[in-house]
Motif scaffolding. Sequence first.
Motif, short mmCIF file in Angstrom:
data_model
loop_
_atom_site.label_atom_id
_atom_site.label_comp_id
_atom_site.label_asym_id
_atom_site.label_seq_id
_atom_site.Cartn_x
_atom_site.Cartn_y
_atom_site.Cartn_z
N GLN A 86 2.28 2.53 5.40
CA GLN A 86 2.80 1.88 6.60
C GLN A 86 3.19 0.45 6.31
OE1 GLN A 86 0.01 2.27 9.94
NE2 GLN A 86 -1.04 3.87 8.80
N GLN A 95 -3.17 -4.74 13.10
CA GLN A 95 -3.64 -3.48 12.54
C GLN A 95 -5.07 -3.56 12.01
OE1 GLN A 95 0.21 -4.03 10.70
NE2 GLN A 95 0.06 -1.90 10.06
N TRP A 145 -7.52 -1.98 5.09
CA TRP A 145 -6.17 -1.77 4.55
C TRP A 145 -6.07 -2.45 3.20
CZ3 TRP A 145 -3.97 1.77 7.35
CH2 TRP A 145 -4.19 1.82 8.73
N LEU A 186 -3.40 -3.79 0.62
CA LEU A 186 -2.01 -4.21 0.80
C LEU A 186 -1.28 -4.34 -0.53
CD1 LEU A 186 -2.68 -7.02 3.43
CD2 LEU A 186 -2.25 -4.58 3.84
N GLY A 216 -6.73 -6.71 5.97
CA GLY A 216 -6.19 -6.15 4.74
C GLY A 216 -6.57 -7.00 3.55
N GLY A 248 -6.96 0.80 -3.14
CA GLY A 248 -6.36 1.72 -2.19
C GLY A 248 -6.48 3.18 -2.56
N TYR A 267 2.87 -3.42 7.11
CA TYR A 267 1.71 -4.19 7.58
C TYR A 267 2.17 -5.56 8.06
CZ TYR A 267 -2.78 -6.63 7.59
OH TYR A 267 -3.90 -7.34 7.96
N GLN A 277 -3.89 -6.07 -2.95
CA GLN A 277 -4.25 -5.41 -4.21
C GLN A 277 -4.06 -6.38 -5.37
OE1 GLN A 277 -1.68 -2.37 -6.16
NE2 GLN A 277 -3.21 -0.94 -5.39
N THR A 292 0.79 -0.90 3.43
CA THR A 292 -0.59 -0.49 3.28
C THR A 292 -0.72 0.67 2.29
OG1 THR A 292 -0.60 1.24 4.97
CG2 THR A 292 -0.91 -1.04 5.73
N HIS A 293 -1.96 0.96 1.92
CA HIS A 293 -2.23 2.08 1.02
C HIS A 293 -1.87 3.42 1.64
CE1 HIS A 293 -5.81 1.95 3.56
NE2 HIS A 293 -6.03 3.21 3.23
N THR A 294 -1.65 3.46 2.95
CA THR A 294 -1.27 4.70 3.63
C THR A 294 0.25 4.81 3.82
OG1 THR A 294 -1.55 3.71 5.81
CG2 THR A 294 -3.47 4.83 4.85
N TYR A 349 -7.16 -12.11 1.57
CA TYR A 349 -7.21 -11.22 2.72
C TYR A 349 -6.17 -11.65 3.75
CZ TYR A 349 -11.84 -9.45 1.27
OH TYR A 349 -12.89 -8.86 0.58
#
Length: 200
Positions: free
Chosen positions: A109, A131, A89, A91, A134, A28, A111, A137, A105-107, A126
């Motif tokens: 948000q 969205q 994404w 996660l 993803g 991420g 998920y 991680q 998520t890495h941003t 996965y």
Amino acid sequence: MDDLVHAAMARWPNVSAVYGWLSLSRRGQWLLHPHGGGWGIDPPEPGETMTNPQILGFIGRNYQADDSGCWFFQNGPQRVYVRLDGAPWILHTQPGPDAQLQLGTHTGQAYGPPSHWWLTHSGLLYAQSAQGAGLVQDHDLAQLLDHLRLADGRTLGDSLDDLSADQRPTISLAGHQAPLGWLDDSTAADTLGFVRFPVF
């Protein structure tokens, strides 16, 4: 997308997209390739990890996909296409309501909920949701496997050795159920509907 970005797109509608400058790692991290060689050359240019919180926030708010499954950062009027080393994404796990585990998520948000889960033979997990695709991680994978439950109540982590590639069990996270399938690492992007290396 930021209002300033919408305004810039309206003011300068025909700015050419750029490729090779930005990638997203499996953990991420946004990587900048300052000479535009993030892909399309051999070997690809190593990336520089971006750490400025304001820049990372700006990228995260203006990150999306086009109709072909290529992901990009809308930098004002210009699309900056992204190389995806893992998935669109990345996660991670985080505490949710009632102490239940949920995904982010890495941003930054929330998920999900996932509509499908996929395991690869190399041990990647996965997820698919509205969205997009993803990838969990690696640092958070063991914790998540201990919270994903099969119909008989066992955790996915405790059941992996008993599952075969032809089984498609339903698993649940925080009360949301979804099927689990298997795929090869080489076909993950096609199966999940995203493009790792946007075409120049």
